[in-house]
Enzyme design. Structure first.
Site, PDB file in Angstrom:
ATOM      1  N   HIS A   1       6.196 -31.736  10.046  1.00  0.00           N
ATOM      2  CA  HIS A   1       5.711 -30.411   9.541  1.00  0.00           C
ATOM      3  C   HIS A   1       4.985 -30.339   8.348  1.00  0.00           C
ATOM      4  O   HIS A   1       4.048 -29.564   8.358  1.00  0.00           O
ATOM      5  CB  HIS A   1       7.090 -29.333   9.174  1.00  0.00           C
ATOM      6  CG  HIS A   1       7.830 -29.156  10.157  1.00  0.00           C
ATOM      7  ND1 HIS A   1       7.428 -28.514  11.333  1.00  0.00           N
ATOM      8  CD2 HIS A   1       9.008 -29.645  10.735  1.00  0.00           C
ATOM      9  CE1 HIS A   1       8.281 -28.497  12.552  1.00  0.00           C
ATOM     10  NE2 HIS A   1       9.397 -29.264  12.000  1.00  0.00           N
TER      11      HIS A   1
ATOM     12  N   THR B   1       2.290  -1.900   9.020  1.00  0.00           N
ATOM     13  CA  THR B   1       2.553  -2.701  10.258  1.00  0.00           C
ATOM     14  C   THR B   1       2.993  -4.061   9.604  1.00  0.00           C
ATOM     15  O   THR B   1       3.321  -5.089  10.196  1.00  0.00           O
ATOM     16  CB  THR B   1       1.598  -2.977  11.170  1.00  0.00           C
ATOM     17  OG1 THR B   1       0.361  -3.197  10.289  1.00  0.00           O
ATOM     18  CG2 THR B   1       1.443  -1.609  11.794  1.00  0.00           C
TER      19      THR B   1
ATOM     20  N   ASP C   1       0.783  -1.089   0.040  1.00  0.00           N
ATOM     21  CA  ASP C   1      -0.093  -0.078   0.161  1.00  0.00           C
ATOM     22  C   ASP C   1       0.691   1.315   0.089  1.00  0.00           C
ATOM     23  O   ASP C   1       2.231   1.125  -0.258  1.00  0.00           O
ATOM     24  CB  ASP C   1      -0.725  -0.067   1.245  1.00  0.00           C
ATOM     25  CG  ASP C   1      -0.261   0.336   2.496  1.00  0.00           C
ATOM     26  OD1 ASP C   1       0.877   0.157   2.496  1.00  0.00           O
ATOM     27  OD2 ASP C   1      -1.042   0.052   3.498  1.00  0.00           O
TER      28      ASP C   1
ATOM     29  N   CYS D   1       2.964  -3.496   3.965  1.00  0.00           N
ATOM     30  CA  CYS D   1       2.046  -2.222   4.461  1.00  0.00           C
ATOM     31  C   CYS D   1       2.762  -1.516   5.639  1.00  0.00           C
ATOM     32  O   CYS D   1       3.907  -1.845   5.799  1.00  0.00           O
ATOM     33  CB  CYS D   1       0.519  -2.728   4.683  1.00  0.00           C
ATOM     34  SG  CYS D   1       0.442  -3.840   6.044  1.00  0.00           S
TER      35      CYS D   1
ATOM     36  N   HIS E   1       9.076 -24.514   8.473  1.00  0.00           N
ATOM     37  CA  HIS E   1       8.065 -25.316   9.188  1.00  0.00           C
ATOM     38  C   HIS E   1       6.449 -25.094   8.371  1.00  0.00           C
ATOM     39  O   HIS E   1       5.708 -25.912   8.488  1.00  0.00           O
ATOM     40  CB  HIS E   1       7.952 -24.716  10.569  1.00  0.00           C
ATOM     41  CG  HIS E   1       9.000 -25.240  11.287  1.00  0.00           C
ATOM     42  ND1 HIS E   1       8.834 -25.113  12.830  1.00  0.00           N
ATOM     43  CD2 HIS E   1      10.354 -25.527  11.169  1.00  0.00           C
ATOM     44  CE1 HIS E   1      10.039 -25.588  13.281  1.00  0.00           C
ATOM     45  NE2 HIS E   1      10.980 -25.843  12.349  1.00  0.00           N
TER      46      HIS E   1
HETATM   47  C1  RB5 Z   1      -2.035   2.736   6.724  1.00  0.00           C
HETATM   48  O1  RB5 Z   1      -1.964   3.739   7.290  1.00  0.00           O
HETATM   49  C2  RB5 Z   1      -1.906   1.206   7.703  1.00  0.00           C
HETATM   50  O2  RB5 Z   1      -3.019   1.222   7.998  1.00  0.00           O
HETATM   51  C3  RB5 Z   1      -1.417  -0.036   6.863  1.00  0.00           C
HETATM   52  O3  RB5 Z   1      -0.300   0.401   5.822  1.00  0.00           O
HETATM   53  C4  RB5 Z   1      -1.262  -1.162   7.687  1.00  0.00           C
HETATM   54  O4  RB5 Z   1      -0.287  -0.997   8.606  1.00  0.00           O
HETATM   55  C5  RB5 Z   1      -2.429  -1.870   7.815  1.00  0.00           C
HETATM   56  O5  RB5 Z   1      -2.405  -2.943   8.631  1.00  0.00           O
END
Ligand code: RB5
Length: 368
Positions: free
Chosen positions: A134, A68, A8, A66, A99
Site C-alpha cells: 500500500h 453530495t 459549504d 458539502c 490503504h
Molecule cells: C450545493 O447545492 C451543492 O452543489 C454542493 O453542496 C455539493 O453537493 C457539490 O458537490
C-alpha cells in the site's frame, strides 16, 4: 490531533454536529467556515481554506462536507499533498486510511444522516495506514504529483523524511544522456559525476553560514562562510563510487566512508562485507550515495550499518529512484531525506527500475 473542518452552506449543520463530536473526543478542531447555512457559497473556497491549513502544517487532517461531498472531494484532490476520500460508509472510511492514507475525509450531508456521519468519522479517525504494497502504491501517486507539479519537498523539515526530486533542467538533460543505452562508458562515468555535482549543489543549499569580514581591493565588506558543518559522503560499493568525485568537487573537505554490500544468494538479504567510516561519523551530516534506489534493500541496509556505527544525520542520494525503493527506505528509516534526480515508474520482474538506465555498476565500470 489537529483537525480542520469546513463545509459549504449545504454541509453547515452537519459540520456543527461533527465539530462537537471531535471536540468531545479531545481533538484540536479549527472550523474555517462557512459560518451560516442560509447564504449559498461556493464549496471550492472552503475546500481551499481547509486544505491550506493541512499543506502549511497547521492541521494534521481535515474533514469537508458539502451536499453530495463530490464537489469538495474534487476540489480538495487538486491540491498537492491532499488525499481526500469521499465516504458514505464506515468500511470505506477505514480503508481510506489503511490503504490510501487519506488525510481528508469528505461526506455529503444530503447523502448520509448525522449518526452515520459520526460513525464514518470515528472509523476514519481510528484507522492507521498500512505499509508494504500500500505504501508503494501511495508512493506512485506521489510520483505523478512530482512530475506534474515539481517538487515541494525542497525546504528542510525538522525530523527529515523528505523525498526531493531534482527537476533542474541541467540535471534532467544529463540524466537523459545517461539513460541512453548507446552512451559510452566514458561518457556515462563523466556524466554521473557531473549529475552528482549538480545534486551536491542542490543538497548543500541549506548548509548554515556565518558572516565573515572580507577585504576587497576596494574596501572592507562582509561576506559568508560555511559555518564549519562537517560532511561525510558514503558510497555504497560499487556503483556509489561513480558519484563521489562529483560531490567532492563542491565539498572538498567532506570525509569519505565506504559501505560494501552483496546480496546473499540463499536469503536474498543484503550482507555487509566492508564498512569503513570516518571516526567522528556521529558528528557529521552523512550523504549515502547509491545511484539506483530500486527495491531499497541495499540502501536501507547501508543506512542501518551507518546508524549502527553511530551515524545520526543521514540523507540518501540516488540518481534514479523507484517508488518501491522510496517506500522501503521511508518505512525502514522515516527520518532519512531522500534526494534523487528522477522518480521512475516501477520495478520490472528482475528488480530493474523502469525506464531506469540498466545496471549502473556495469555501465560505470564497463563490466558488461
Ligand atoms: C450545493 O447545492 C451543492 O452543489 C454542493 O453542496 C455539493 O453537493 C457539490 O458537490
Amino acid at each position: 490531533m489537529r483537525i480542520v473542518i469546513a463545509s459549504d452552506h449545504a454541509g453547515f449543520a452537519l459540520k456543527g454536529e461533527l465539530r462537537e463530536m471531535l471536540e468531545g473526543l479531545g481533538h484540536d478542531v479549527t472550523d474555517v467556515g462557512t459560518y451560516s447555512g442560509e447564504k449559498p457559497v461556493d464549496y471550492p473556497d472552503w475546500s481551499e481554506k481547509a486544505t491550506e491549513r493541512i499543506t502549511s502544517g497547521k492541521a494534521d487532517r481535515g474533514i469537508l462536507i458539502c451536499g453530495t461531498g463530490i464537489g469538495m472531494s474534487i476540489a480538495a484532490n487538486k491540491v498537492r499533498g491532499i488525499y481526500a476520500a469521499l465516504c458514505d460508509n464506515e468500511f470505506s472510511a477505514k480503508v481510506s486510511r489503511e490503504h490510501n492514507d487519506a488525510n481528508v475525509l469528505v461526506m455529503g450531508s444530503r447523502v448520509i444522516g448525522v449518526e452515520l456521519a459520526r460513525a464514518i468519522t470515528a472509523a476514519w479517525l481510528e484507522a492507521e495506514p498500512f505499509e508494504g504494497r500500500h505504501l508503494v502504491r501511495r508512493q506512485k501517486i506521489i510520483s505523478y504529483e512530482v512530475s506534474a507539479h515539481g517538487d515541494p519537498d525542497r525546504v528542510p523539515r525538522e525530523g527529515g523524511g523528505r523525498v526531493v526530486i531534482m527537476e533542474h533542467p541541467l540535471i534532467q538533460h544529463k540524466l537523459s544522456i545517461v539513460r541512453d543505452k548507446n552512451t559510452s562508458v566514458k561518457d556515462f562515468r563523466d556524466l554521473v559525476q557531473e549529475i552528482a555535482g549538480l545534486m551536491a549543489y542542490e543538497i548543500s543549499r541549506n548548509l548554515p553560514m556565518e558572516q565573515i569580514d572580507v577585504e576587497t581591493p576596494v574596501c572592507a565588506t562582509k561576506g559568508f562562510s560555511l559555518s564549519g558543518k562537517k560532511l561525510a559522503v558514503v558510497p555504497v560499493l560499487r556503483a556509489g563510487l561513480g558519484m563521489v568525485e562529483g560531490i567532492l568537487r563542491l565539498v572538498p573537505n567532506a570525509k569519505v566512508g565506504h559501505v560494501g554490500l552483496y546480496r546473499d544468494p540463499d536469503t536474498l538479504r543484503p550482507v555487509d562485507y566492508y564498512c569503513k567510516l570516518p571516526n567522528d561519523i556521529g558528528e557529521r551530516d552523512i550523504f549515502i550515495l547509491d545511484p539506483m534506489l530500486a527495491t531499497g534493500g541495499s540502501a536501507s541496509a547501508a543506512i542501518a550499518h551507518v546508524k549502527d556505527r553511530g551515524g545520526r544525520r543521514i540523507s540518501l542520494v540516488s540518481l534514479i529512484a523507484a517508488p518501491e525503493g522510496v517506500a522501503k527506505v521511508k518505512s525502514d528509516h522515516p527520518e532519512v531525506d531522500i534526494f534523487s534526480a528522477a522518480l521512475d515508474s516501477r520495478l520490472n520482474d528482475h528488480g530493474y527500475i523502469v525506464p531506469g538506465l540498466g545496471d549502473a555498476g556495469d555501465r560505470l565500470f564497463g563490466t558488461k
